[in-house]
Design an enzyme around this catalytic site. Sequence first.
Site, PDB file in Angstrom:
ATOM      1  N   LYS A  78      36.364  40.220  44.449  1.00  0.00           N
ATOM      2  CA  LYS A  78      36.713  41.206  43.406  1.00  0.00           C
ATOM      3  C   LYS A  78      35.611  42.328  43.199  1.00  0.00           C
ATOM      4  O   LYS A  78      34.523  41.911  43.307  1.00  0.00           O
ATOM      5  CB  LYS A  78      36.788  40.062  42.317  1.00  0.00           C
ATOM      6  N   SER A 153      43.088  39.510  35.787  1.00  0.00           N
ATOM      7  CA  SER A 153      42.637  40.722  36.174  1.00  0.00           C
ATOM      8  C   SER A 153      42.199  40.858  37.578  1.00  0.00           C
ATOM      9  O   SER A 153      41.985  41.780  37.979  1.00  0.00           O
ATOM     10  CB  SER A 153      41.300  41.051  35.287  1.00  0.00           C
ATOM     11  N   SER A 177      41.709  35.079  34.233  1.00  0.00           N
ATOM     12  CA  SER A 177      41.849  36.050  35.333  1.00  0.00           C
ATOM     13  C   SER A 177      42.060  35.501  36.738  1.00  0.00           C
ATOM     14  O   SER A 177      42.291  36.365  37.684  1.00  0.00           O
ATOM     15  CB  SER A 177      40.910  37.176  35.134  1.00  0.00           C
TER      16      SER A 177
END
Length: 477
Positions: A78, A153, A177
């Site tokens: 990420k 997210s 997330s």
Amino acid sequence: MSDINLQKLDIDSIQAGFKSAKFSSAELTQAYLDNIKADDTNSFISINDNALAEAKEADKKIKSKKAGPLTGVPIAVKDIILVEGQSATGGSKILKNYQATYTATAVAKLKEAGMVILGKTNCDEFAMGSSNENSHFGPVLNPYDKTRVSGGSSGGSAVAVAAALAPVSLGTDTGGSIRQPASFCGITGLKPSYGRVSRYGSMAMASSLDQIGPMAKTVKDLAYILNAMAGFDKYDATSSRDKVLDYIKDIDKDVQKIKIGVPAEYFGKGINPEVKQAVEDKIKVLEKQGFEIKKVKLPYTDYALAAYYLLMPAEVSSNLARYDGILYGMCGDKGLSLDDWYKTVRSDGFGAETKRRIILGTYILSAGYYDAYYKQAQKIRTLIKNDFAAVFKEVDALITPVTPSTAFKIGEKSKDPLTMYLSDIFTVGANIAGICGLSLPIAKDKNGMPIGLQILAKPFAESTLFKLGNYIEKLKI
Ligand code: GLN
């Protein structure tokens, strides 16, 4: 290499492929890089130029029989987690051209274990969102239906695994997330207990809630990654010295002894009936298999979302103060006064949701409101923690839905933040209480969209999650 089905490869089958010389790490890495190049889901923000070189290094280790279970296995990271020399935008315009100057401890450990970094994945700006629509780089599309969101997210990391752009990935989970996008994309995801994995090198969103965690195709793969990245880190004072277990070793042992609790509060109003049914069906199957299932109560669940949406922005407002256009990323124009510099950089650099949370958080922490909001929310936090602590005296694990719905349409909730926040209702509790949680796919809805199941366990009981998750995943019914 051409006959390998990347969609099906988990860590064990990758290692088997290396051992039988069916493919090398370099060939495997190239295959994922080709898929990333052809990707139309917007999952990646940048590619690691050294990926192939790292894979070739791993191949040497494999040849000299110095390989561990993760050597040569590619991973996507990420873009909120730092890897030295690589882009690190956090999904934000304010860090558009920023390159990390050091590597996060969690990633350093995985590199030490021989993993190959493929690149950095798209995410909501500074991890704030539930749909990946808050990324400066645009939304990530759900591979099951490209008119739907990936979840957020860690949307890019979820889709990377779901669309065979990477076998495993890293996300972060502050309020869901990892678990929510995993659920929307039909993959597995783990939020480790607070302190289990070092947060050093993960851009802080809400420091008392954030955790880095793995996303994968199988529960066992999550355990492999946690094995390599958990543990105390002198650079993160909140990382725990609690012993790191071998999460793989006993994954099939004593599973039936796990006592399962079902909290009524997670099956009430607002939940899509198909999601509810799928989770309840799995619980019934477990009961038939001889598991002890107990109805339990978490009475403060109703306050969890409100407490989260006070505590989190308060921490966000203070953590994001560091993006001032001087230390990192975007700059102001020459000749501006300091105040105007801050104003122009932050107005232009942050997206709407980020600004909303900074403003809310600043308000919540300001004199006169602190007691009414922040302090009150902290009290609720204690009550929620106590709720979980009491329940984990009666049972070892809880089973709940991950989210009230399956992946929704792009644009469906983005105009209404409150509706969007409601998608976090079942995930925020784990972060507030610091416990661990795992999401795994169990079914599909009538539109073919994946449905997930959440398992929660007390702090540092990740092995319970892996055992039960691995069992559920292998059930044929
Ligand atoms: N969806 C939640 C939020 O927007 C959780 C985010 C996260 O876990 N990083 O705050």
